[in-house]
Design a protein around this motif. Sequence first.
Motif, PDB file in Angstrom:
ATOM      1  N   LEU A 288       0.842  -1.008  -0.138  1.00 38.39           N
ATOM      2  CA  LEU A 288       0.016  -0.042  -0.051  1.00 38.39           C
ATOM      3  C   LEU A 288       0.878   1.290   0.081  1.00 38.39           C
ATOM      4  O   LEU A 288       0.644   2.134  -0.582  1.00 38.39           O
ATOM      5  CB  LEU A 288      -1.068  -0.134   1.252  1.00 38.39           C
ATOM      6  CG  LEU A 288      -1.854   1.184   1.349  1.00 38.39           C
ATOM      7  CD1 LEU A 288      -2.868   1.067   0.149  1.00 38.39           C
ATOM      8  CD2 LEU A 288      -2.556   1.069   2.685  1.00 38.39           C
ATOM      9  N   ASP A 353      -9.364   0.844   5.047  1.00 38.76           N
ATOM     10  CA  ASP A 353      -9.413   2.249   5.909  1.00 38.76           C
ATOM     11  C   ASP A 353      -8.927   2.332   7.054  1.00 38.76           C
ATOM     12  O   ASP A 353      -9.341   3.062   7.843  1.00 38.76           O
ATOM     13  CB  ASP A 353     -11.132   2.299   5.885  1.00 38.76           C
ATOM     14  CG  ASP A 353     -11.606   1.264   6.928  1.00 38.76           C
ATOM     15  OD1 ASP A 353     -10.936   0.287   7.169  1.00 38.76           O
ATOM     16  OD2 ASP A 353     -13.108   1.319   7.262  1.00 38.76           O
ATOM     17  N   SER A 357      -4.255   3.523   5.334  1.00 38.63           N
ATOM     18  CA  SER A 357      -4.893   3.995   4.227  1.00 38.63           C
ATOM     19  C   SER A 357      -4.974   5.324   3.691  1.00 38.63           C
ATOM     20  O   SER A 357      -5.100   5.576   2.376  1.00 38.63           O
ATOM     21  CB  SER A 357      -6.313   3.424   4.139  1.00 38.63           C
ATOM     22  OG  SER A 357      -7.192   4.224   5.017  1.00 38.63           O
TER      23      SER A 357
END
Length: 524
Positions: A288, A353, A357
């Motif tokens: 991510l 979330d 994130s």
Amino acid sequence: MAMSEMFTQIGSVAAGIMFFWAMFQQYFPHQFRPHIEKYSQKLVSFVYPYIQITFQEYSAERWRRSEAYVAIEDYLSSNSSSRAKRLKADIIKDSQSIALSMDDHEEVTDEFQGVKLWWASSKSTPKTQIFSFYPAADEKRYYRLTFHKRYRDLIVGTYLNHVIKEGKAIAVRNRQRKLYTNNPSQNWYGYKRSVWSHVPFEHPATFETLAMESKKKEEIVTDLTIFRTRKEYYSKIGKAWKRGYLLHGPPGTGKSSMIAAMANLLNYDIYDVELTSVKDNTELRKLLIETTSKSIIVIEDIDCSLDLTAQRKKKKEKEEEEESKDNSLLMKGKEKESKESKVTLSGLLNFIDGLWSACGEERLIVFTTNHVEKLDPALIRRGRMDKHIELSYCCFEAFKVLAKNYLDIDSHNLFPSIERLLGETNMTPADVAENLMPKSITDDPETACLEDLIQAIETAKEEARVKAEKEAKEKEEEEERLQTEKEAKEKEEGAGEVKEKEKTEEKVKENGVVPAVKENGVVS
């Protein structure tokens, strides 16, 4: 003669300076060197009127490239090609043009509001000798900006903001959108380390070519367009600038094409995450971090990628119970477990979330599944998957889009028959599109393709009828079997009661005593 004497003196001075520098490096105590360098730089600053600013390619952690460095690189690429003598070339947007940038150890000039500046591209290597097949792995590149100190406020305040803004605008105009996939973690370190691999993204799908109802398409396009312009709104309400989409429906209904259309509409990159190659939650977080803004993070067939439901625990307990019976099976089970992904539902929820994130902005997170009922409710609740989009079987409106795409027709005398059949039969847009693709050269390919489609729909309708009859028959047989078992059980229970009654009557005859009868009718 005078000229030769001058060169001799210059050579002697240079040799003396080199000798002194070599002695300084060899014998001067290291603990005093920082002080010497500090005061020597102060001394030079009195006679040297220029300021230098260095922009490193990577931060101290070296997790990701500096945004300032990338913006400067794009800015200089627009004017260095006409001034620099040594350049680097790369292919950019649509693989049709070439972008030129400064090569290492090259310098170009720039001018801003009448002020002259110098940009230099350099790289540094470790001072210690490293024996390696890949020495370039530890090189550190940087840009150095030089300007007169009297223009410090103008350069630091206005010029650098101008460079960053222009660089980002140039990057948007020239960027080649990419399709990424995650590498196995063993490729994340060492020479040519890379978390993601990519290819140019050239999928042609658009919302105009998607086979679905126009009203639903307009709703999705509006939602995406609003999201793209809501940076200040998301900041105002205290949420990360991202949005989740869940695409669900039978196979062949256009989920992958929908993702491509989203990317083409928004001009975003796509990161296709293969969860089965991610070892644990830490690696998922690392993936991510390495994604960029203006991107779509995709996990396709999430119900098949990992077992993220409560069944995982039961499955693991069952496997451990079976492995404990045999020591050899236990060893094999441990080897298999070490290779399997240990990504948990909690880790995936944090990926969507959690705090991490918010490390980027303007991103979409898209999940696709063929069986939405199998997913954990916590994974797809509103706030994580903000919009649920069901992609179902082909309707007549979707068929007309496909007919326009494949046959370039808006109407035909066979359309009413196709509309009637599609209303009676479930057929995916992929199956319809396959029958609309011309497979031979004929004088009337439109009619031939539409007739093939009608035949395919009728065949599918017949197959569905046979299947429904078979399932109905099996259901009826199952009900009859259950009814027979129930009647047999009731008959058996009735026979038992009769037999018990006969035994009671025989007992009465033998003893001559009438047994007491309880309230529930049972003889005692």
